[in-house]
Design a protein around this motif. Structure first.
Motif, mmCIF file in Angstrom:
data_model
loop_
_atom_site.group_PDB
_atom_site.id
_atom_site.type_symbol
_atom_site.label_atom_id
_atom_site.label_comp_id
_atom_site.label_asym_id
_atom_site.label_seq_id
_atom_site.Cartn_x
_atom_site.Cartn_y
_atom_site.Cartn_z
ATOM 1 N N ALA A 103 75.171 22.200 23.097
ATOM 2 C CA ALA A 103 75.650 23.337 23.885
ATOM 3 C C ALA A 103 74.728 23.464 25.088
ATOM 4 O O ALA A 103 73.573 23.046 25.042
ATOM 5 N N THR A 110 77.670 26.067 18.329
ATOM 6 C CA THR A 110 77.604 27.348 19.058
ATOM 7 C C THR A 110 76.638 28.324 18.384
ATOM 8 O O THR A 110 76.307 29.362 18.951
ATOM 9 N N SER A 144 77.452 35.077 24.365
ATOM 10 C CA SER A 144 77.373 34.245 23.157
ATOM 11 C C SER A 144 76.446 34.888 22.138
ATOM 12 O O SER A 144 76.735 34.904 20.945
ATOM 13 N N GLN A 162 84.783 27.889 22.098
ATOM 14 C CA GLN A 162 84.106 26.812 22.815
ATOM 15 C C GLN A 162 84.882 26.407 24.067
ATOM 16 O O GLN A 162 86.099 26.297 24.016
ATOM 17 N N ARG A 187 81.035 29.690 24.528
ATOM 18 C CA ARG A 187 79.861 28.836 24.694
ATOM 19 C C ARG A 187 80.314 27.495 25.256
ATOM 20 O O ARG A 187 81.330 26.949 24.822
#
Ligand code: NAP
Length: 368
Positions: free
Chosen positions: A39, A122, A167, A329, A357
């Motif tokens: 990420a 994530t 997030s 995502q 994310r």
């Protein structure tokens, strides 16, 4: 000696590069993980464009790893073939934007059945941040395992999560709900209010609608249950103008405020370096009696219990038990590792991500 590619920042604000770095055999409780998904987080922007914390060039980026163990030290709890995910960040060897990372097993947990690596990646940075902040800076217990009859002592107090759609914010709200907290309010863009209420927010407020403090105060004064002031506030954004100052306007004496550092004074805009401070009190008119704490998640390993359990046990269990669901995502596409890494930094810098994310592939499927 064998080598593998790693994305690095080579100078302040310079385009990222890929360097070949040595591939090390794991020792003791370490494992070597082929990083399949990673990420990109604001810290990558803060470091690549702002040189935040100590940046030693060339420095690796990325702290969210999901991949497969390809080699394990003699005392490691994971075996070759295990699918793992974790917050790995302390050295270039641990950083996640590279084909292989080497890290101690306590920084990793097994990806639970039913979840993909793309989803699992994530969690690490966000989940650890939320847990550490709540237990260390906010002062909540979050007993683990949670007793069946657990009722939080702060049940009647109001908790403000500023930036609930970020997030990190999504994990704060979900963890609080799972522990029985009910008096949670959040600020977020309107499009995220339904989701955040499902996660556990009693009410959400659109931070873009001018003076959000008014509606928050009106809401609190109308409540029949609980006390009517915000007792705890968590700033998941750390923008001096966009979150820290507005929070200072709504909290009163007796409140504890945890601000995820850095505080951003000026964003990274084209050709202009961002400006940060690590002092959440600087140039903000906090009411007397408000306790302001700047959060540094990187210190969570100082807590021996969390060092041992948070990533190996609690984080995977949080997914399995439904305590949290992964962030949505946005997959960053690109022909090469470098393209994906650079594109992610640009998307974050331009604040193109809302309620999700950024994730991207590191090793291609089947790549050894
Ligand atoms: N110190 C630490 O230990 C630590 C740990 C983790 C993160 N952080 C820092 O915390 C910050 C957030 O990280 P993140 O990964 O959660 O960010 P993120 O997911 O990239 O945040 C994006 C979200 O921020 C929201 N947002 C932007 N400006 C806002 C404002 N003024 N008020 C309320 N919401 C706003 C947007 O909401 P809408 O889409 O709803 O508009 C968007 O969904 C970063 O600066 C990061 O470096 C610090």
């Amino acid at each position: 000696m064998s080598t593998h590619p790693q994305v690095v920042t080579v100078a302040l604000g310079a385009p990222l590069e890929v360097r070949q770095v040595s591939t090390r055999r794991p020792k003791g409780n370490e494992v070597r993980v082929r990083v399949e998904w990673t990420a990109s987080t604001p810290l990558d922007v803060h470091q690549a464009l702002g040189g935040l914390l100590v940046v030693k060039y060339p420095q690796g980026l990325g702290d969210g790893t999901a991949g497969t163990v390809v080699s394990s030290g003699p005392n490691a709890r994971y075996q070759v073939g295990d699918k793992v995910f974790g917050f790995t960040w302390r050295s270039n060897e641990e950083k996640s934007h590279q084909l292989y990372c080497v890290a101690p097993d306590i920084l990793l947990g097994k990806v639970p059945r039913g979840f993909t690596m793309q989803q699992a990646v994530t969690l690490p940075n966000n989940f650890v941040t939320a847990w550490h902040t709540l237990t260390s800076d906010v002062g909540f217990e979050l007993p683990w395992p949670k007793p069946n009859d657990y009722v939080p002592p702060e049940l009647d107090e109001w908790i403000l999560v500023w930036g609930g759609s970020s997030s990190t914010g999504q994990f704060f709200i979900q963890i609080l709900k799972w522990y029985g907290y009910k008096n949670i309010i959040a600020t977020a863009g309107k499009q995220h209010h339904d989701r955040l209420q499902r996660y556990g927010a009693a009410a959400c407020f659109d931070y873009r609608s001018g003076n959000v403090g008014g509606p928050i105060s009106d809401f609190l004064s109308q409540q029949h249950q609980g006390k009517h002031n915000i007792r705890y506030a968590i700033d998941c954004i750390g923008s001096r103008a966009g979150s820290v100052k507005p929070i200072a306007e709504v909290v009163r004496s007796g409140a504890t405020v945890a601000v995820l550092l850095p505080v951003i004074i000026a964003d990274a805009v084209d050709n202009q370096k961002p400006v940060y401070t690590l002092d959440a009190e600087e140039d903000v008119a906090w009411a007397e009696g408000v306790e302001v704490r700047g959060v540094r998640t990187h210190f969570w390993l100082d807590n021996n219990f969390l060092a041992e359990k948070l990533q190996t046990e609690i984080m995977p269990a949080a997914l399995e038990l439904g305590m949290v669901e992964p962030n949505e995502q946005v997959v960053v596409e690109g022909r090469t590792l470098l393209e994906r890494a650079q594109k992610a930094i640009e998307m974050l810098r331009r604040r193109e991500v809302s309620g999700a994310r950024l994730v991207w592939r590191v090793a291609e499927e089947g790549e050894e």
